[in-house]
Design a protein around this motif. Sequence first.
Motif, PDB file in Angstrom:
ATOM      1  N   SER A   2      33.976  61.009 -83.744  1.00 40.62           N
ATOM      2  CA  SER A   2      33.633  62.393 -83.453  1.00 40.62           C
ATOM      3  C   SER A   2      32.754  62.466 -82.215  1.00 40.62           C
ATOM      4  N   ASN A   3      31.692  61.679 -82.164  1.00 38.26           N
ATOM      5  CA  ASN A   3      30.877  61.625 -80.960  1.00 38.26           C
ATOM      6  C   ASN A   3      30.493  60.176 -80.688  1.00 38.26           C
ATOM      7  N   PRO A   4      31.234  59.534 -79.795  1.00 45.60           N
ATOM      8  CA  PRO A   4      30.965  58.114 -79.520  1.00 45.60           C
ATOM      9  C   PRO A   4      29.682  57.858 -78.746  1.00 45.60           C
ATOM     10  N   GLY A   5      28.998  58.914 -78.288  1.00 45.67           N
ATOM     11  CA  GLY A   5      27.715  58.730 -77.611  1.00 45.67           C
ATOM     12  C   GLY A   5      27.797  58.129 -76.230  1.00 45.67           C
ATOM     13  N   ASN A   6      28.900  58.377 -75.540  1.00 41.10           N
ATOM     14  CA  ASN A   6      29.043  57.847 -74.185  1.00 41.10           C
ATOM     15  C   ASN A   6      28.530  58.833 -73.146  1.00 41.10           C
ATOM     16  N   ILE A   7      28.118  58.291 -72.010  1.00 42.39           N
ATOM     17  CA  ILE A   7      27.781  59.095 -70.841  1.00 42.39           C
ATOM     18  C   ILE A   7      28.737  58.648 -69.739  1.00 42.39           C
ATOM     19  N   VAL A   8      29.471  59.609 -69.176  1.00 42.70           N
ATOM     20  CA  VAL A   8      30.470  59.316 -68.146  1.00 42.70           C
ATOM     21  C   VAL A   8      29.928  59.813 -66.812  1.00 42.70           C
ATOM     22  N   LEU A   9      29.786  58.897 -65.852  1.00 45.40           N
ATOM     23  CA  LEU A   9      29.247  59.253 -64.536  1.00 45.40           C
ATOM     24  C   LEU A   9      30.386  59.502 -63.552  1.00 45.40           C
ATOM     25  N   LYS A  30      22.374  51.187 -74.050  1.00 46.83           N
ATOM     26  CA  LYS A  30      23.814  51.355 -74.195  1.00 46.83           C
ATOM     27  C   LYS A  30      24.529  50.241 -73.448  1.00 46.83           C
ATOM     28  N   SER A  31      25.801  50.062 -73.760  1.00 48.50           N
ATOM     29  CA  SER A  31      26.634  49.138 -72.993  1.00 48.50           C
ATOM     30  C   SER A  31      26.995  49.815 -71.671  1.00 48.50           C
ATOM     31  N   PHE A  32      27.471  49.007 -70.705  1.00 41.98           N
ATOM     32  CA  PHE A  32      27.872  49.552 -69.413  1.00 41.98           C
ATOM     33  C   PHE A  32      29.327  49.202 -69.142  1.00 41.98           C
ATOM     34  N   VAL A  33      30.115  50.201 -68.783  1.00 46.53           N
ATOM     35  CA  VAL A  33      31.525  50.005 -68.441  1.00 46.53           C
ATOM     36  C   VAL A  33      31.739  50.497 -67.020  1.00 46.53           C
ATOM     37  N   ASP A  34      32.163  49.604 -66.129  1.00 51.79           N
ATOM     38  CA  ASP A  34      32.473  49.986 -64.757  1.00 51.79           C
ATOM     39  C   ASP A  34      33.989  50.122 -64.653  1.00 51.79           C
ATOM     40  N   ALA A  35      34.465  51.366 -64.550  1.00 55.12           N
ATOM     41  CA  ALA A  35      35.910  51.621 -64.543  1.00 55.12           C
ATOM     42  C   ALA A  35      36.600  50.937 -63.361  1.00 55.12           C
ATOM     43  N   ASN A  74      28.856  54.297 -77.463  1.00 52.88           N
ATOM     44  CA  ASN A  74      27.474  54.050 -77.063  1.00 52.88           C
ATOM     45  C   ASN A  74      27.397  53.338 -75.705  1.00 52.88           C
ATOM     46  N   SER A  75      28.146  53.880 -74.742  1.00 51.83           N
ATOM     47  CA  SER A  75      28.235  53.245 -73.428  1.00 51.83           C
ATOM     48  C   SER A  75      27.974  54.232 -72.304  1.00 51.83           C
ATOM     49  N   VAL A  76      27.565  53.678 -71.174  1.00 49.29           N
ATOM     50  CA  VAL A  76      27.538  54.424 -69.923  1.00 49.29           C
ATOM     51  C   VAL A  76      28.793  53.981 -69.180  1.00 49.29           C
ATOM     52  N   ILE A  77      29.636  54.941 -68.822  1.00 52.43           N
ATOM     53  CA  ILE A  77      30.897  54.644 -68.145  1.00 52.43           C
ATOM     54  C   ILE A  77      30.808  55.161 -66.715  1.00 52.43           C
ATOM     55  N   SER A  78      30.898  54.240 -65.769  1.00 53.44           N
ATOM     56  CA  SER A  78      30.888  54.596 -64.357  1.00 53.44           C
ATOM     57  C   SER A  78      32.335  54.678 -63.894  1.00 53.44           C
ATOM     58  N   THR A  79      32.741  55.857 -63.400  1.00 48.59           N
ATOM     59  CA  THR A  79      34.114  56.013 -62.927  1.00 48.59           C
ATOM     60  C   THR A  79      34.166  55.814 -61.421  1.00 48.59           C
ATOM     61  N   GLY A  80      35.359  55.645 -60.906  1.00 43.73           N
ATOM     62  CA  GLY A  80      35.550  55.644 -59.466  1.00 43.73           C
ATOM     63  C   GLY A  80      35.457  57.077 -58.967  1.00 43.73           C
ATOM     64  N   GLY A  81      35.147  57.242 -57.694  1.00 40.71           N
ATOM     65  CA  GLY A  81      35.008  58.581 -57.135  1.00 40.71           C
ATOM     66  C   GLY A  81      36.267  59.419 -57.234  1.00 40.71           C
TER      67      GLY A  81
END
Length: 169
Positions: A2-9, A30-35, A74-81
Amino acid sequence: MSNPGNIVLIGMPGAGKSTLGIVLAKILNKSFVDADLLIQSQSDKTLQKIIDAMGPEGFIEVENAVLSGIEAENSVISTGGSAVYSDEAMRHLAGIGTVVYLRISYESLVSRLGDLQERGVVLKSGVGMSLRELYDERRPLYEQYAQITVDVDNLSITEAARKVAAATS
């Protein structure tokens, strides 16, 4: 989920998505995911090589598939521009987290960015596209998809990360 607690940049190349994302993940535990790194590892090529081989539209298709497949908690997800060129991917990311636009002025961007060609930046209108044109093309898309906007001009990475942490808690 329902709410995975991610932050998408999201934001322009050079706005600090990857660097700030790592600091933010530490601050928030949080974990870090670099897209961009996910795309590279799944394609076994650098972003620039994918763009060179497939063109901007082909890269956007690859990016869309990778972003739409992210299953994180529970991750911070960094996307490409260029993530904002893929409506499907952005809807998926908004569904698994809070989308935060790291807003940077054009002037700050110019001082931060080196050669666009070396960064693996998707220039939809072709390599003759200026940074100003890219900025003007993407800004309304970032604003459209953002749930929270954080100005990162004149902030250190840590100050900006704290500002995002405060805005998302």
